[in-house]
Design a protein around this motif. Structure first.
Motif, PDB file in Angstrom:
ATOM      1  N   ASP A 100       7.943 -16.575  -0.219  1.00  0.00           N
ATOM      2  CA  ASP A 100       7.572 -17.453   0.898  1.00  0.00           C
ATOM      3  C   ASP A 100       7.457 -18.876   0.345  1.00  0.00           C
ATOM      4  N   TYR A 101       8.472 -19.678   0.567  1.00  0.00           N
ATOM      5  CA  TYR A 101       8.521 -21.029  -0.007  1.00  0.00           C
ATOM      6  C   TYR A 101       7.483 -21.973   0.596  1.00  0.00           C
ATOM      7  N   ASN A 102       6.964 -21.640   1.755  1.00  0.00           N
ATOM      8  CA  ASN A 102       5.913 -22.467   2.353  1.00  0.00           C
ATOM      9  C   ASN A 102       4.609 -22.406   1.568  1.00  0.00           C
ATOM     10  N   ILE A 103       4.453 -21.379   0.726  1.00  0.00           N
ATOM     11  CA  ILE A 103       3.259 -21.269  -0.120  1.00  0.00           C
ATOM     12  C   ILE A 103       3.181 -22.481  -1.055  1.00  0.00           C
ATOM     13  N   ALA A 104       4.312 -22.941  -1.548  1.00  0.00           N
ATOM     14  CA  ALA A 104       4.327 -24.114  -2.435  1.00  0.00           C
ATOM     15  C   ALA A 104       3.726 -25.322  -1.734  1.00  0.00           C
ATOM     16  N   LEU A 105       4.124 -25.524  -0.496  1.00  0.00           N
ATOM     17  CA  LEU A 105       3.633 -26.666   0.273  1.00  0.00           C
ATOM     18  C   LEU A 105       2.144 -26.510   0.593  1.00  0.00           C
ATOM     19  N   GLU A 106       1.741 -25.329   0.991  1.00  0.00           N
ATOM     20  CA  GLU A 106       0.331 -25.090   1.293  1.00  0.00           C
ATOM     21  C   GLU A 106      -0.532 -25.297   0.043  1.00  0.00           C
ATOM     22  N   PHE A 107      -0.069 -24.754  -1.084  1.00  0.00           N
ATOM     23  CA  PHE A 107      -0.800 -24.888  -2.347  1.00  0.00           C
ATOM     24  C   PHE A 107      -0.968 -26.354  -2.742  1.00  0.00           C
ATOM     25  N   ILE A 108       0.128 -27.103  -2.767  1.00  0.00           N
ATOM     26  CA  ILE A 108       0.055 -28.481  -3.257  1.00  0.00           C
ATOM     27  C   ILE A 108      -0.714 -29.380  -2.298  1.00  0.00           C
ATOM     28  N   ASN A 109      -0.634 -29.133  -1.014  1.00  0.00           N
ATOM     29  CA  ASN A 109      -1.410 -29.952  -0.072  1.00  0.00           C
ATOM     30  C   ASN A 109      -2.902 -29.632  -0.149  1.00  0.00           C
TER      31      ASN A 109
END
Length: 157
Positions: free
Chosen positions: A35-44
């Motif tokens: 789930d590539y959206n995890i990267a965005l959620e994590f960094i934000n």
């Protein structure tokens, strides 16, 4: 006639093993979906903590549901090495952000490398500020295994 029988049996074995291999690959492919959206959620989420003066990165990282144990270990190791080398200064940058500053508006996905599971994010108000994030699959969950300079090959940043 004997040679024909040997070739037929060999061909049958090869066909059977190819079918089993494809079946195994299909099964493993369906369970290792990143789930590539995890990267965005994590960094934000991390970025919000970065601007919180009472927060410490290692405490936040240790409690984060998306941080792999390998990422936490690498962060602690880098932090310990920096403090041993210079106890007063320690780390003079944030290794997850790969810098001393961040984008207060957060990040957005710029590029996804689905072959190697890298996500490049960029700042919303600072589009030249980019961070590479490495994702892995562990027990059906997508985890962040690398970010900034942690567990990311130098050739990537």
């Amino acid at each position: 006639m004997l040679n024909s029988a040997k070739y037929f049996i060999l061909l049958l074995i090869l066909i059977t093993s190819c079918k089993e291999s494809n079946s195994t690959n299909e099964k493993s492919g369906s369970t290792s979906k990143i789930d590539y959206n995890i990267a965005l959620e994590f960094i934000n989420e991390y970025n919000k903590e970065f601007f919180n003066p009472t927060s410490t990165s290692i405490d936040w990282l240790s409690k984060n549901k998306y941080a792999s144990q390998n990422l936490i270990k690498s962060y602690k190791q880098l932090q310990d090495e920096a403090e041993a080398a210079d106890p007063e200064l320690g780390l003079d940058f944030d290794p997850i952000l790969s810098g001393q500053d961040s984008d207060e508006e957060g990040f957005e996905i710029k590029k996804i490398d689905s072959i190697n599971n890298y996500v490049t994010v960029r700042g919303k108000s600072l589009p030249d500020f980019e961070i590479i994030i490495k994702l892995i699959e562990n027990d059906g969950k997508t985890l962040v295994d690398g970010s900034g300079v942690l567990n990311i090959p130098k050739s990537k940043y």
